[in-house]
Write an enzyme that holds these catalytic residues in place. Structure first.
Site, PDB file in Angstrom:
ATOM      1  N   GLU A  22       0.843  -1.207   0.000  1.00  0.00           N
ATOM      2  CA  GLU A  22       0.000   0.000   0.000  1.00  0.00           C
ATOM      3  C   GLU A  22       0.873   1.251   0.000  1.00  0.00           C
ATOM      4  OE1 GLU A  22      -2.871   1.138  -0.314  1.00  0.00           O
ATOM      5  OE2 GLU A  22      -4.395  -0.368   0.163  1.00  0.00           O
ATOM      6  N   ASN A  68     -10.325   4.766   2.145  1.00  0.00           N
ATOM      7  CA  ASN A  68      -9.365   4.690   1.052  1.00  0.00           C
ATOM      8  C   ASN A  68      -9.623   5.815   0.048  1.00  0.00           C
ATOM      9  OD1 ASN A  68      -7.368   2.547   1.147  1.00  0.00           O
ATOM     10  ND2 ASN A  68      -9.075   1.098   1.176  1.00  0.00           N
ATOM     11  N   ASP A 109     -10.352   0.794  -3.943  1.00  0.00           N
ATOM     12  CA  ASP A 109      -9.208   0.920  -3.031  1.00  0.00           C
ATOM     13  C   ASP A 109      -8.533   2.269  -3.265  1.00  0.00           C
ATOM     14  OD1 ASP A 109      -6.995   0.371  -1.285  1.00  0.00           O
ATOM     15  OD2 ASP A 109      -7.261  -1.757  -1.643  1.00  0.00           O
TER      16      ASP A 109
END
Length: 290
Positions: free
Chosen positions: A16, A146, A197
């Site tokens: 991430e 997100n 996401d």
């Protein structure tokens, strides 16, 4: 490889937070669940691993000497040369059940960053605003926050709750990065497959979103119209970032979290980081103002 080439084959459980530092040609990203940061020159070389004592998920440049690290206990200063950390602002440090998640710097230098439950507990997360030493809670009771990103002029902000699969748009003050109105639904991802996401916005105002479980990056026009989908060679892409001297390339992180042995065998590159086979009209991240 269809969709892109492997930039780093270092495998992350939960890759991430990719952030590119144009001044040093370095991409930083995180394996959140392993409490480590990875770094690699875009021009080549080995992937360097930095191990932390707590979960971390995002980094922003302050200046040539300093960075701001977002972790499960708050914001920390990081010496860019030595890697030494020092506490800066405590955020949810007393809550052992939450960790940091998504973050991005607004064009004015403010930082939006998020927290969530370590087991994605319903409503345990939040989005915060940080600017010049001040932290404010913006949006509480989000399960998986997100897609924090902004238009190039700073007038629009975006965020999502991946658990709901809904992406929101909100007007912002270009000088402070604070919201000036109520969030409005921008994209309803429930009928598209996969989860919304991480995201980033290019100079054209196009929002590029990594679709967890969807093996693709979707691009949306400023009015929310889907204009393009780019296939990626993993099922769980997690977050894109613009890279290169002209910010005209895109990387995307990925993850193998929640995969059993059979799923990993069917998705052998899960958790790696990719350079996509597309050109974009991107932009470099601004420095955060502390």
């Amino acid at each position: 490889m269809s969709g892109g080439v492997i930039l780093s084959d270092e495998t992350c459980i939960l890759g991430e937070g990719p952030t590119y530092d144009a001044a040093t040609d370095t991409l930083y990203w995180f394996d959140i669940l392993e409490s480590r940061m990875l770094a690699r020159k875009l021009s080549g070389g080995e992937t360097v691993l930095h191990q932390f004592q707590e979960m971390a998920s995002a980094i922003a440049t302050i200046d040539a000497e300093r960075q701001l690290l977002v972790t499960e206990t708050g914001l920390h200063m990081r010496d860019a040369r030595t890697g030494k950390l020092s506490p800066h602002m405590s955020v949810e440090a007393s809550n052992a059940g939450t960790r940091s998640n998504d973050a991005r710097v607004h064009p004015c230098g403010a930082l939006w960053f998020s927290t969530m439950g370590k087991k994605a507990e319903a409503g345990a997360g939040a989005i915060y605003w940080y600017f010049r030493g001040e932290v404010r809670l913006l949006y509480p009771a989000i399960t998986i926050p997100n897609s924090i990103c902004f238009s190039a002029d700073g007038s629009v902000g975006y965020y999502a709750d991946t658990a709901q699969n809904l992406l929101y748009r909100v007007d912002c003050d270009a000088d402070t990065g604070l919201p000036t109105g109520e969030p409005k639904l921008f994209v309803d991802g429930r009928a598209r497959g996969g989860g919304i996401d991480g995201s980033v916005v290019d100079l054209n105002g196009t929002l590029w979103n990594a679709v967890w479980g969807g093996a693709r990056v979707d691009a949306y026009a400023p009015d929310g119209t889907l204009v393009r989908s780019v296939a990626v060679p993993v099922s769980q892409p997690s977050c894109p970032a613009f890279v290169g001297a002209n910010a005209d390339r895109m990387v995307v992180t990925s993850a193998w979290e929640h995969m059993d042995a059979a799923a990993r065998a069917a998705d052998p590159h899960a958790g790696k980081t990719f350079l996509l086979d597309i050109e974009v009209n991107g932009r470099h991240e601004p420095n955060v103002l502390i």
